[in-house]
Design a protein around this motif. Structure first.
Motif, PDB file in Angstrom:
ATOM      1  N   PRO A  66       0.585 -37.272 -21.111  1.00 19.81           N
ATOM      2  CA  PRO A  66      -0.774 -37.615 -21.532  1.00 19.81           C
ATOM      3  C   PRO A  66      -1.548 -36.356 -21.907  1.00 19.81           C
ATOM      4  CG  PRO A  66      -0.621 -37.716 -19.148  1.00 19.81           C
ATOM      5  CD  PRO A  66       0.753 -37.343 -19.649  1.00 19.81           C
ATOM      6  N   GLY A  67      -2.359 -36.443 -22.930  1.00 23.99           N
ATOM      7  CA  GLY A  67      -3.202 -35.302 -23.314  1.00 23.99           C
ATOM      8  C   GLY A  67      -4.628 -35.616 -22.919  1.00 23.99           C
ATOM      9  N   LEU A  68      -5.085 -35.023 -21.836  1.00 26.30           N
ATOM     10  CA  LEU A  68      -6.403 -35.381 -21.312  1.00 26.30           C
ATOM     11  C   LEU A  68      -7.194 -34.141 -20.932  1.00 26.30           C
ATOM     12  CD1 LEU A  68      -5.200 -38.133 -18.823  1.00 26.30           C
ATOM     13  CD2 LEU A  68      -6.351 -38.537 -21.011  1.00 26.30           C
ATOM     14  N   TYR A  69      -8.512 -34.223 -21.121  1.00 29.12           N
ATOM     15  CA  TYR A  69      -9.380 -33.200 -20.558  1.00 29.12           C
ATOM     16  C   TYR A  69      -9.460 -33.402 -19.054  1.00 29.12           C
ATOM     17  CZ  TYR A  69     -11.452 -31.934 -25.128  1.00 29.12           C
ATOM     18  OH  TYR A  69     -11.676 -31.481 -26.395  1.00 29.12           O
ATOM     19  N   ARG A  78     -17.943 -29.986 -21.721  1.00 26.84           N
ATOM     20  CA  ARG A  78     -18.118 -30.414 -23.115  1.00 26.84           C
ATOM     21  C   ARG A  78     -19.307 -31.359 -23.255  1.00 26.84           C
ATOM     22  NH1 ARG A  78     -13.666 -28.354 -22.136  1.00 26.84           N
ATOM     23  NH2 ARG A  78     -12.303 -27.347 -23.650  1.00 26.84           N
ATOM     24  N   ASP A  92      -7.523 -23.697 -18.760  1.00 32.03           N
ATOM     25  CA  ASP A  92      -8.389 -22.516 -18.772  1.00 32.03           C
ATOM     26  C   ASP A  92      -7.866 -21.509 -17.750  1.00 32.03           C
ATOM     27  OD1 ASP A  92     -10.424 -23.642 -20.575  1.00 32.03           O
ATOM     28  OD2 ASP A  92     -10.716 -25.074 -18.946  1.00 32.03           O
ATOM     29  N   GLU A 109     -16.880 -23.035 -31.840  1.00 31.93           N
ATOM     30  CA  GLU A 109     -16.701 -24.201 -30.960  1.00 31.93           C
ATOM     31  C   GLU A 109     -16.129 -25.374 -31.770  1.00 31.93           C
ATOM     32  OE1 GLU A 109     -17.833 -24.628 -27.650  1.00 31.93           O
ATOM     33  OE2 GLU A 109     -17.680 -26.806 -27.467  1.00 31.93           O
ATOM     34  N   PHE A 145      -4.289 -31.363 -30.364  1.00 25.81           N
ATOM     35  CA  PHE A 145      -3.247 -31.194 -29.354  1.00 25.81           C
ATOM     36  C   PHE A 145      -3.348 -32.212 -28.224  1.00 25.81           C
ATOM     37  CE2 PHE A 145      -2.656 -27.284 -31.680  1.00 25.81           C
ATOM     38  CZ  PHE A 145      -1.268 -27.243 -31.733  1.00 25.81           C
ATOM     39  N   LEU A 146      -4.561 -32.638 -27.904  1.00 22.11           N
ATOM     40  CA  LEU A 146      -4.680 -33.730 -26.925  1.00 22.11           C
ATOM     41  C   LEU A 146      -3.932 -34.943 -27.450  1.00 22.11           C
ATOM     42  CD1 LEU A 146      -8.440 -33.539 -25.832  1.00 22.11           C
ATOM     43  CD2 LEU A 146      -6.460 -33.014 -24.416  1.00 22.11           C
ATOM     44  N   GLY A 147      -4.103 -35.189 -28.731  1.00 26.16           N
ATOM     45  CA  GLY A 147      -3.451 -36.332 -29.360  1.00 26.16           C
ATOM     46  C   GLY A 147      -1.939 -36.232 -29.310  1.00 26.16           C
ATOM     47  N   MET A 148      -1.432 -34.996 -29.223  1.00 26.59           N
ATOM     48  CA  MET A 148       0.024 -34.827 -29.173  1.00 26.59           C
ATOM     49  C   MET A 148       0.499 -34.656 -27.729  1.00 26.59           C
ATOM     50  SD  MET A 148       0.957 -32.667 -32.639  1.00 26.59           S
ATOM     51  CE  MET A 148       0.109 -31.141 -32.276  1.00 26.59           C
ATOM     52  N   GLY A 149      -0.407 -34.952 -26.786  1.00 24.56           N
ATOM     53  CA  GLY A 149       0.009 -34.949 -25.382  1.00 24.56           C
ATOM     54  C   GLY A 149       0.001 -33.584 -24.716  1.00 24.56           C
ATOM     55  N   TYR A 150      -0.787 -32.665 -25.227  1.00 25.90           N
ATOM     56  CA  TYR A 150      -0.889 -31.345 -24.589  1.00 25.90           C
ATOM     57  C   TYR A 150      -2.039 -31.381 -23.579  1.00 25.90           C
ATOM     58  CZ  TYR A 150       1.999 -29.153 -28.268  1.00 25.90           C
ATOM     59  OH  TYR A 150       3.012 -28.790 -29.116  1.00 25.90           O
ATOM     60  N   GLN A 151      -1.934 -30.544 -22.549  1.00 24.64           N
ATOM     61  CA  GLN A 151      -3.088 -30.355 -21.685  1.00 24.64           C
ATOM     62  C   GLN A 151      -3.816 -29.086 -22.126  1.00 24.64           C
ATOM     63  OE1 GLN A 151      -2.091 -29.090 -17.681  1.00 24.64           O
ATOM     64  NE2 GLN A 151       0.071 -29.000 -18.155  1.00 24.64           N
ATOM     65  N   ILE A 152      -5.093 -29.041 -21.777  1.00 26.43           N
ATOM     66  CA  ILE A 152      -5.882 -27.865 -22.105  1.00 26.43           C
ATOM     67  C   ILE A 152      -6.104 -27.100 -20.808  1.00 26.43           C
ATOM     68  CG2 ILE A 152      -8.146 -27.088 -22.908  1.00 26.43           C
ATOM     69  CD1 ILE A 152      -7.966 -29.682 -24.726  1.00 26.43           C
ATOM     70  N   GLN A 201     -13.504 -29.956 -17.576  1.00 24.27           N
ATOM     71  CA  GLN A 201     -13.592 -29.758 -19.035  1.00 24.27           C
ATOM     72  C   GLN A 201     -14.503 -30.803 -19.672  1.00 24.27           C
ATOM     73  OE1 GLN A 201      -9.397 -29.903 -19.794  1.00 24.27           O
ATOM     74  NE2 GLN A 201      -9.137 -27.681 -19.660  1.00 24.27           N
TER      75      GLN A 201
END
Lengths: 802, 361
Positions: A492-495, A503, B145, B126, B136-143, A499
């Protein structure tokens, strides 16, 4: 590394236009900074012969020259160069010629005398100041005597050569030489390489008669010396000078030029000592003693450290290994015997020395990044041979070797499956084998798709399978890779919650009219410590670039005030900025600070500029408070309180409030102290700063729907005259607590101070709203609740209902 | 009105019809002439009310035969309907006229300026970061920091850059002390994440956006502070072709659907193979212009396959796992995309600079 395609053609025949070649290099090997040809854009510049030179009657420095340019009559050219002389071959820009920087030369008069062109310096026809031989630095250039009058000068000066300037990455130090680049191009184009190898003619005493070097192999894994005797120092022949200046190196004399030439050709840095100035025969490669000194070629005295490798004779250091020679044993015009050094020095120590003494050079760069260990001796031989030839000297017999490492090729095993797995390709084993062979790697095929690859010493950058995969990829061509997306398990790609809050904060503030700023995190020591919300030690740079950026910020407001000042100085009067970013708090005992997410804003001038129809709205405390309230409400913060605050040194003592959520201190807002505004050269400015991390850390309350009452509201208005000292919040809190169970809202709608009320009093007017969830309230019960709380107010606050 | 309302006793059928016709004619004329909505209403009451003339006329029916009565009754109804309709039509017409007059009076100069809506906007850096995040969220990546003030260990050593490595010259660094520095890249976040990641729970797919610092003198093209977004994927079967496809998506998202990318060899200590990535010029569509220095291509980011040393240092089995990494500069992206020619503009925060960009992304 500047590569002359002409020089390159000595080693590999390509016959490819320079631009095309450069493109290919860029797509396959390393970046290309520039492709150039000195002659391009120049025209009608020819060899001239100064038949006669006489002083200009009207000038103390100009000369009138009769110059033969191969035409029927000599040209008359006025020349101001101090070194103009008769009977010289010179560079002549004919009338209507074009010289460097697109300058056109025309026939004209100089102080009354006709001048039919111009006698040129090298700089005037496009040479860089850095490569012009010193003797011609301030004047015109003299061409060799065999230059044919009237012919274009370009060939004589090597100006027709195409130069490809490579930006060699640290891993491809093998391309910091002509031979290394030739290997690479032979591989790219699948061509045969023809490298010449030197043969040294030795004469006279053995080298041991002159010098006996010793070295620690940890400092110099190979350390070799040759001696050349009976030399005459003089300018190098044109072919050599051309090669050097086309590579960006200034020709000096035959001794220096040869070492530079070998450096370019083999990538092997060399150093030559004047034999007669070395004390004793014994030369030692060792670490410097602490506080030992050397005066280097640049005439600077340097105090050495025990990590500096030196070459020393009986009297002390004569060179800083791999970086710069010493002045005491430097070759001069009167040198006749040279001790030539070719070595491999410890890369990391050379790097330390170069950095510490700020002595980055072509030599040190190569030692740091690595050199071809297999050609240390060959380069020495080639240099000795050429020095002897160009200086009419003799090479003493033998090589004095302090250390000499055995050089082997390296074996790396890899399979074609692995290569294709990493690249996402389907390259056949045969094709992979072919790529390796083009690169001069020997390949043993253990099985259908398993290779043992033997890497020759000239590619010392390759030692692991990943290196080989890269070689295959680039020679195969990145354009030939397919473009796909990772397959694997879905994620899953989640904030994260944090975060999301960060935002949301930004978007909410933008809604309120604030524009996002991103200011500098590094600031002055003073500004970093202003507007702080908790005590913290400063975190400072060890070596700041400027006094403006020494310390990492511990608040956001000071950066925003810099922004306000920048706008103010540019006559932008209305500023409404916010910034979201980190501040860096450090406990004294910690090395690293805590990084805390904050948000802050600064507003000045008009919030609404006003128009033909709408009034102006200046920024004030309550506007900013409203923004903070909106932000915190929207983020679901409960029990928000604003308390008068006097403890902020940089804030207006009467116009500052601390912001709390229950007991949690979140930040503050208010007007910046006028003294601070003065320091920043800004007008009255309002700010707030919040610790966003604390907002994020507040307990997350589940939001539950509250049904909207179907029954009517009943309101009561009241104006209270109270002492000026009494705060609105005290009254509101009191009414909320004592207002009865049907009071749903209390709203201040007017504040009055003035002539209709005692001077120490103010009037606060409130609208109170009553409502029940399940029935219509009667007027009587509302009146009863209302009057009950009013009575209490009168006693509690000494209030008078007006 | 008075003539119509005369007593009508003892009339014949013909007479009655005539009277009704007469009434209708006069009434219609009167309705048509009425210019006032109120008067139209009065007329309706007078003409069609219980005491109106039609009722009056019908009273004269008593002399008629029982056959004739329905005839006249139905005729009278027709007249009544006609008048009702005429009144309604007249009213409607007068309403329209009335509204039109009102609207005419309310006319404004629509070219006068509209009210200024007070809203701020995100910084363009920004905006660029946000677009990349969404992709990248759409491709399943986490963000992920991480700290801006880092240990040398994570910033360099874990990135296969030991002390005294020549490639350290590529990044001039602000040191706090020997071990602590302002991060020069956001890759230390990746190092920290790799160390912690539990691969039994699936692949690692992350991007790390944030501020980075280099020891550079500020000028039009250099800033001691700028931004990076670095990406990392570690899994059992990740290929360089996957890297190429992913970066193609980045280029298309930021610079437009019709953009292409190309890879060129390069060097980063933490990847091998390493590549520079060019995007086909969005100004000239690859034909060659000032923006792309006539090459048709613009260098936009660096990338590569994660170096086995980097995996090993993070405790990942490099024989089983592999992956790709890339790093891009939102500052450079924003400069290219919007034609900003001075990087300092991003950090000086002139209101006129910040508010000139649309937010369509």
């Amino acid at each position: 590394m500047k590569i002359s395609t002409k020089w390159l053609s000595d080693y590999v025949k390509l016959d490819i236009p320079a631009n095309e070649l450069a493109e290919k290099i860029e797509r396959t090997a390393v970046e290309v900074d520039d492709v150039s040809c000195l002659a391009s854009g120049l025209k009608k510049i020819v060899v001239g012969y100064t038949q006669h030179v006489s002083a200009h009657p009207q000038s103390d420095h100009l000369h009138i020259c009769k110059v033969d340019v191969g035409e029927d009559k000599p040209l008359q050219i006025i020349c101001g160069a101090p070194n103009i002389a008769a009977d010289k071959k010179v560079i002549v820009a004919l009338p209507n010629s074009r010289i460097a920087d697109n300058v056109k030369i025309k026939r004209g008069k100089l102080r009354g005398e006709l001048s039919e062109g111009m006698i040129c310096s090298l700089q005037e026809i496009g040479f860089s100041e850095n490569v012009v031989p010193k003797e011609f630095a301030d004047g015109i250039y003299f061409l060799p005597d065999d230059a044919v009058v009237g012919k274009p000068v370009f060939d004589y000066l090597g100006m027709n050569e195409n130069i490809i300037d490579l930006d060699v990455t640290p891993n491809r130090a093998d391309m910091l030489s002509m031979r290394g680049t030739a290997y690479e191009l032979a591989a790219i184009y699948d061509k045969k390489l023809t490298l010449k190898h030197p043969k040294v003619v030795e004469e006279g005493d053995t080298v041991g008669h002159y010098v006996i070097p010793s070295a620690d192999s940890k400092l110099a894994s190979t350390y070799l010396m040759r001696v050349i005797t009976g030399l005459k120092v003089k300018p190098s022949p044109m072919w050599l000078q051309k090669r050097l200046w086309n590579a960006g190196i200034r020709p000096t004399n035959n001794l220096v030029d040869v070492t530079n030439y070998i450096l370019l050709d083999y990538g092997q840095p060399l150093h030559s000592f004047d034999y007669d100035k070395i004390s004793g025969k014994n030369v030692e490669v060792r670490l410097a003693q602490s506080q030992e000194k050397i005066k280097t070629l640049d005439e600077k005295e340097r105090v050495l450290r025990p990590t500096d490798i030196v070459i020393a004779d009986e009297k002390g250091p004569i060179a800083l290994a791999g970086t710069m020679g010493g002045l005491r044993t430097a070759v001069t015009d009167s040198t006749t015997t040279v001790v030539l050094e070719s070595a491999v020095f410890n890369p990391s120590l050379v790097r330390k020395t170069a950095r510490y003494h700020n002595l980055h050079s072509e030599a040190s760069m190569r030692f740091e990044r690595g050199i071809n260990h297999a050609t240390v001796e060959e380069a020495l031989d080639a240099a000795a041979q050429l020095i002897a030839k160009l200086g009419d000297g003799k090479v003493a017999e033998g090589i004095a070797a302090a250390t000499k490492e055995e050089v082997h090729s390296v074996s790396v095993s890899i399979g074609s499956k692995k290569i294709n797995d990493v690249l996402g390709t389907k390259i056949s084993a045969a094709e992979i084998k072919n790529i390796f062979e083009r690169l001069d790697f020997k390949v043993d095929m253990n099985s259908a798709d398993k290779f043992t690859v033997e890497i020759p010493p000239h590619r010392w950058d390759i030692s692991i399978p990943a290196d080989l995969i890269e070689e295959v990829a680039r020679i195969y061509g990145y354009d030939n890779l397919p473009a796909t997306l990772p397959k694997g398990e879905l994620t899953p790609g989640l904030y994260t919650y944090k975060q999301k809050v960060i935002r949301a904060t930004k978007r909410l503030l933008e809604e309120t009219g604030l524009t996002q700023a991103i200011s500098y995190g590094l600031t002055t020591h003073e500004k970093a410590g202003q507007f702080m919300m908790e005590p913290s030690a400063a975190t400072e740079l060890a070596f700041p670039m400027s006094s403006d950026r020494t310390t990492i910020r511990m608040n956001l407001i000071s950066g925003l005030l810099d922004d306000v000042a920048y706008n103010t100085a540019r006559k932008v009067k209305n500023v409404a900025l916010y910034e979201q970013g980190r501040v860096f708090y450090r406990e004294e005992e910690n090395e690293r600070p805590r990084e805390v997410e904050h948000v802050a804003a600064a507003l000045t001038g008009l919030y609404a500029a006003g128009s033909w129809q709408y009034p102006k709205q200046p920024v004030d405390f309550f506007l900013v408070k409203g923004i903070v309230q909106h932000l915190l409400d929207s983020l679901g913060v409960k029990h928000i309180q604003f308390k008068a605050a006097t403890g902020h040194e940089e804030m207006h003592p009467g116009r500052t409030a601390d912001i709390y959520a229950g007991d949690t201190f979140l930040g503050f807002l208010g007007e910046v102290h006028p003294n601070i505004c003065k320091e920043y050269s800004i007008d009255r400015t309002y700010v707030f700063e919040l610790d966003l991390q604390k907002v994020i850390d507040l307990p997350k309350e589940q939001e539950v729907y509250v049904s909207v009452s179907k029954y009517p509201e009943i309101t009561r208005d009241v104006a209270l005259a109270v002492s000026k000292e009494i705060e609105n919040s005290a009254i509101v809190d009191f009414i909320n607590e004592n207002g009865g169970k049907h009071l749903v809202n209390i709203e201040l709608f007017d504040v009055y101070e003035g002539e209709h009320i005692a001077h120490n009093k103010k009037s606060l007017a409130y609208k109170m709203t009553y409502q029940d969830q399940s029935r219509t309230l009667s007027d009587e019960e509302v009146t009863e609740e209302f009057e009950r709380v009013m009575k209490k107010i009168e006693t509690k606050f000494d209030a008078v209902i007006r | 009105m008075s003539q119509i309302c005369e007593k009508v006793k003892g009339m014949s059928l013909v007479d009655l019809k005539e009277r009704l016709n007469d009434l209708k004619k006069k009434a219609l004329a009167e309705i048509t002439e009425t210019e006032d909505l109120k008067k139209v209403n009065d007329l309706r009451v007078k003409l069609l009310g219980k005491k109106g003339p039609i009722t009056e006329i019908l009273r004269g029916m008593r002399d008629l035969s029982s056959e004739q009565r329905p005839q006249i009754g139905s005729f009278a109804n027709t007249v009544r309907d006609d008048l009702t309709q005429a009144i309604a039509q007249r009213r409607e017409k007068l309403e329209i006229i009335k509204t039109a007059k009102k609207l005419e009076k309310e006319k404004i100069d629509v070219t006068l300026p509209g009210a200024a809506v007070k809203a701020g906007q995100p910084h363009i850096i920004e905006q660029v970061i946000s677009q990349i995040e969404k992709l990248f969220l759409g491709m399943g990546y986490q963000i992920v920091d991480g700290p801006e003030i880092e240990e040398d260990h994570y910033n360099f050593e874990m990135m296969n850059l030991p002390k005294d490595h020549p490639a350290r010259d590529m990044q001039d660094t602000f040191y706090i002390n020997d071990q602590i520095l302002m991060r020069t890249q956001t890759s230390p976040v990746q190092a920290r994440t790799m160390e912690k990641h539990d691969f039994s729970k699936g692949p690692l797919k992350m991007i790390s956006p944030g501020k980075v610092y280099r020891r550079d003198t500020d000028d039009a093209t250099h800033s001691h502070q700028f931004h990076q977004v670095e990406g990392l994927v570690i899994d059992k079967h990740v290929t360089m072709a996957d890297l190429k496809g992913t970066l193609q998506a980045v280029a298309k998202t930021i610079f437009g659907e019709s953009r292409e990318i190309r890879l060129r060899p390069s060097y980063f200590p933490f990847t091998e193979p390493s590549v520079e990535v060019d995007v086909s010029c969005f100004k000239c569509d690859g034909k060659g212009c000032a923006v792309c220095k006539q090459s048709g291509w613009i260098e936009v980011l660096g990338a590569g396959m994660v170096h086995p040393n980097v995996l090993k240092m993070a405790g990942i089995d490099a024989d089983v796992y592999g992956g790709f990494a890339f790093g891009l500069g939102p500052d450079r992206f924003a400069m290219l995309k919007y034609g900003v020619d001075d990087i300092r503009e991003f950090y000086l925060n002139d209101m006129r600079f910040l508010t000139q960009f649309s937010q369509k992304g």
